[in-house]
Design an enzyme around this catalytic site. Structure first.
Site, PDB file in Angstrom:
ATOM      1  N   LYS A   1       0.853  -1.065  -0.083  1.00 52.08           N
ATOM      2  CA  LYS A   1       0.070  -0.039   0.131  1.00 52.08           C
ATOM      3  C   LYS A   1       0.829   1.211  -0.044  1.00 52.08           C
ATOM      4  O   LYS A   1       1.424   1.541   0.807  1.00 52.08           O
ATOM      5  CB  LYS A   1      -0.838   0.061   1.032  1.00 52.08           C
ATOM      6  CG  LYS A   1      -1.877   0.984   1.118  1.00 52.08           C
ATOM      7  CD  LYS A   1      -2.729   1.272   2.170  1.00 52.08           C
ATOM      8  CE  LYS A   1      -3.743   2.460   1.994  1.00 52.08           C
ATOM      9  NZ  LYS A   1      -3.496   3.634   1.463  1.00 52.08           N
TER      10      LYS A   1
ATOM     11  N   ARG B   1      -4.105   8.075  -6.317  1.00 52.75           N
ATOM     12  CA  ARG B   1      -4.846   7.149  -7.216  1.00 52.75           C
ATOM     13  C   ARG B   1      -5.041   7.606  -8.493  1.00 52.75           C
ATOM     14  O   ARG B   1      -5.369   8.805  -8.690  1.00 52.75           O
ATOM     15  CB  ARG B   1      -6.126   6.581  -6.622  1.00 52.75           C
ATOM     16  CG  ARG B   1      -7.086   5.741  -7.196  1.00 52.75           C
ATOM     17  CD  ARG B   1      -6.554   4.391  -6.578  1.00 52.75           C
ATOM     18  NE  ARG B   1      -7.340   3.200  -7.153  1.00 52.75           N
ATOM     19  CZ  ARG B   1      -8.541   2.671  -6.331  1.00 52.75           C
ATOM     20  NH1 ARG B   1      -8.379   3.143  -5.244  1.00 52.75           N
ATOM     21  NH2 ARG B   1      -8.938   1.543  -6.870  1.00 52.75           N
TER      22      ARG B   1
ATOM     23  N   GLU C   1      -1.367   3.702  -8.616  1.00 49.16           N
ATOM     24  CA  GLU C   1      -1.094   4.599  -7.522  1.00 49.16           C
ATOM     25  C   GLU C   1      -0.065   5.562  -8.338  1.00 49.16           C
ATOM     26  O   GLU C   1       1.205   4.781  -8.359  1.00 49.16           O
ATOM     27  CB  GLU C   1      -0.845   4.290  -6.235  1.00 49.16           C
ATOM     28  CG  GLU C   1      -0.501   4.723  -5.116  1.00 49.16           C
ATOM     29  CD  GLU C   1      -2.042   5.059  -4.402  1.00 49.16           C
ATOM     30  OE1 GLU C   1      -2.134   6.002  -3.490  1.00 49.16           O
ATOM     31  OE2 GLU C   1      -2.941   4.778  -4.981  1.00 49.16           O
TER      32      GLU C   1
ATOM     33  N   PHE D   1      -1.667  -1.567 -10.557  1.00 48.04           N
ATOM     34  CA  PHE D   1      -1.883  -2.694  -9.537  1.00 48.04           C
ATOM     35  C   PHE D   1      -3.093  -3.492 -10.319  1.00 48.04           C
ATOM     36  O   PHE D   1      -3.312  -4.612  -9.885  1.00 48.04           O
ATOM     37  CB  PHE D   1      -2.024  -2.368  -8.118  1.00 48.04           C
ATOM     38  CG  PHE D   1      -2.971  -1.272  -8.218  1.00 48.04           C
ATOM     39  CD1 PHE D   1      -4.517  -1.421  -8.113  1.00 48.04           C
ATOM     40  CD2 PHE D   1      -2.836   0.029  -7.594  1.00 48.04           C
ATOM     41  CE1 PHE D   1      -5.581  -0.507  -7.869  1.00 48.04           C
ATOM     42  CE2 PHE D   1      -3.771   1.106  -7.490  1.00 48.04           C
ATOM     43  CZ  PHE D   1      -5.027   0.672  -7.637  1.00 48.04           C
TER      44      PHE D   1
END
Length: 600
Positions: free
Chosen positions: A257, A262, A307, A347
């Site tokens: 993470k 985003r 991200e 991702f």
């Protein structure tokens, strides 16, 4: 339809009380419009000309309205604004009572009447740019209000400055779509799924009005994602330990993470590329290296979830969130691209070469992504992705990422699809919180501020009233009073942001607090603020409190829980100001966080 009819509808809605009444009024009004009119009116209700992902902004301030009015009206517009607190009312009063006899509308264009005529002129206004643009905008604004009746001018002016002051939200509009079709909210789930795939409230209105009612559910189910229209981001649930994650999803797919921004990256068959934020605003112009990277892929079309984060190639390390956010700018983009290079750590892949991949299992999407960009040397990079074989391996992966200074991990259940806009246990985040009883940081909305005393008042505010959101009634509930974590160098900008969003006395209409706020009287701030600023905070723990209203009445799975009290945060501190989110955490999420710690 004439614009005046729309203005009369707005005026009527402004007098009603309650979100349900607004919803029913809008549903009834939709029955009087054509599909094309409805499309544009939905944007008007949100103070826009297009969906959020289309960067078409008015860039027209109250000062510009006052400058335009001062040229043609006898009374003092600035004085009136001080008295009335609403630029729309200023325009309405001036047009109704104080219009100068020598104010002459532009004679080469006929009087504005229809919705589409007004829309076209507003688009023209928004597109004026370059040298002398401010004067050109003022000139066109003057023409528009001169050729509309006073009531229409009132609402046009509010729309242009971005403050309709009635309280329509996307939620209200989506509720109204269901009410329009069925007379209740029973179709809301189907509408949400369609909106998640194609997040354009105007287009959705057009589709609904064009479709026979017996075919609407089928049509909604067949709305698929497409490049250059953002997909609502998949959201995550929380767990407190690797053991709890493993119990829910053994052999899960796991990724680090990151603390970035985003970014949903699109490429169409016409080789047009775009980037959208979590709240579906365009980031396209701000990250040219990412646009270059996606165009270099050997694909016909694609949508990637990523991200975006600053990256230091020399040290092979990520830069801070604050550094990354410096790239969100309109000017000096090339210079900042060199000073703060970024990478889009991809991702997930949602769409490829004309095929919607969101229904495919996550492990299949990961392999498609791996083949596409694993060896990419551009700003597009695949985020480290592993499938866990044991709980011990999951724990070790988590500890490794936390030890490297990252926030934690995201675990994804194998065999699951990508549900746009949903929050469920298909994706779980596990974060490090070694110094706190919280299981995570919290995103809260600023509901108001307190002046403070002494040194605490030097920045214009001493503390902020923080709240969370309840989608069930579309209201905000207090959860804490944030009085620390403010940096002196950031405080002036914070106060400027707060000042722009103050509720005026006229907006409150002699009420003690805004209609969509639920706050105990002992916590009323000195100044109420519109719920537009989402900030990230850290705190020591979540507890029950009689002073706060968040989750009051919601029973938590905690021994001895007293649901007659609300949930509150102890010793909250500001971590990040102005998050890239439209909404804070929900009361349901706060209950979940409370359960994760207190329920152990």
């Amino acid at each position: 339809m004439n614009f005046q009819e729309f203005a009369e509808f707005l005026n009527n809605v402004e007098q009603v009380q309650g979100r349900n009444a607004m919803t029913e009024n809008l549903a009834a009004f939709l029955k009087t419009t054509t599909p094309e009119e409805a499309k544009h009116l939905m944007y008007f209700l949100l103070g826009r000309l297009a969906p959020k992902f289309v960067p078409l902004e008015f860039n027209f301030s109250e000062k510009m309205v006052l400058k335009a009015l001062s040229q043609d009206y006898l009374d003092n517009p600035k004085r009136l604004l001080g008295e009335l607190g609403d630029i729309g009312l200023v325009v309405y009063k001036l047009k109704g009572e104080f219009k100068s006899t020598d104010a002459k509308p532009n004679s080469d264009i006929h009087k504005l009447e229809s919705i589409m005529e007004v829309y076209d002129f507003l688009v023209k206004l928004a597109k004026i740019e370059g040298k002398g643009s401010q004067e050109e905008k003022i000139k066109l604004y003057k023409y528009i209000v001169d050729n509309l009746d006073p009531l229409s001018s009132k609402y046009i002016s509010r729309i242009i400055v971005g403050d309709l002051r009635i309280g329509f939200s996307e939620k209200t509009i989506l509720d109204a779509f269901s009410w329009f079709i069925t007379g209740d909210k029973s179709l809301r789930k189907d509408i949400d799924i369609a909106f998640g795939a194609r997040a354009d409230v105007g287009e959705l209105a057009k589709v609904i009005l064009e479709t026979p009612k017996d075919k609407i559910v089928e049509v909604l189910e067949n709305i698929k994602i497409m490049p250059l229209t953002p997909v609502a981001s998949k959201l995550v649930e929380r767990e407190a330990s690797a053991q709890a994650v493993w119990e829910r999803m053994p052999n899960c797919i796991v990724q680090p993470k990151l603390d970035g921004l985003r970014g949903q990256i699109h490429l169409s068959e016409k080789r047009e590329a775009a980037i959208y934020s979590r709240n579906m605003e365009s980031l396209t112009d701000q990250f040219p290296e990412i646009i270059e990277g996606v165009k270099a892929l050997k694909v016909d079309s694609i949508i990637l979830d990523s991200e975006i984060i600053g990256f230091d190639s020399a040290s092979d390390s990520y830069r801070t969130y604050q550094d990354t956010m410096k790239r969100r700018r309109k000017f000096d983009i090339e210079s900042f691209s060199k000073d703060i290079p970024v990478r889009a750590m991809c991702f997930d892949v949602l769409y490829l070469n004309g095929e919607d991949l969101t229904t495919k299992p996550v492990e299949e999407r990961v392999e498609i992504l791996r083949k596409l960009i694993e060896k990419s040397t551009s700003a597009l990079t695949m985020l480290e992705t592993e499938q866990m074989q044991t709980e011990a391996e999951l724990e070790a992966f988590f500890e490794e990422k936390v030890g490297a200074g990252l926030e934690g991990i995201i675990a994804k259940q194998i065999g699951t699809n990508y549900d746009p806009g949903t929050r469920n246990f298909k994706w779980i985040k596990l974060k490090a919180n070694t110094k706190s009883e919280l299981v995570d940081t919290i995103d809260v909305v600023v509901m108001g501020y307190f002046y403070g005393q002494g040194v605490r008042s030097k920045n214009g505010f001493g503390a902020l009233l923080a709240g969370v959101y309840n989608a069930e009634d579309d209201k905000y509930y207090s959860i804490g009073k944030v009085g620390s974590g403010f940096k002196d160098e950031e405080a002036p900008k914070m106060f400027e942001d707060l000042t722009k969003l103050k509720y005026s006395e006229d907006e409150l209409k002699d009420k003690l607090f805004p209609d969509n706020y639920v706050v105990e009287k002992i916590l009323y701030p000195d100044v109420w603020v519109k719920p537009k600023i989402v900030m990230e905070i850290v705190a020591d723990e979540i507890t029950r409190s009689p002073s706060h209203t968040a989750a009051r009445g919601l029973k938590a799975n905690v021994k001895g829980d007293d649901s007659e009290k609300g949930l509150s945060i102890r010793f909250p501190r500001l971590k990040k100001w102005m998050r890239d989110k439209d909404l804070p955490n929900s009361v349901q999420e706060i209950v979940r966080m409370y359960e994760l710690r207190k329920g152990k």
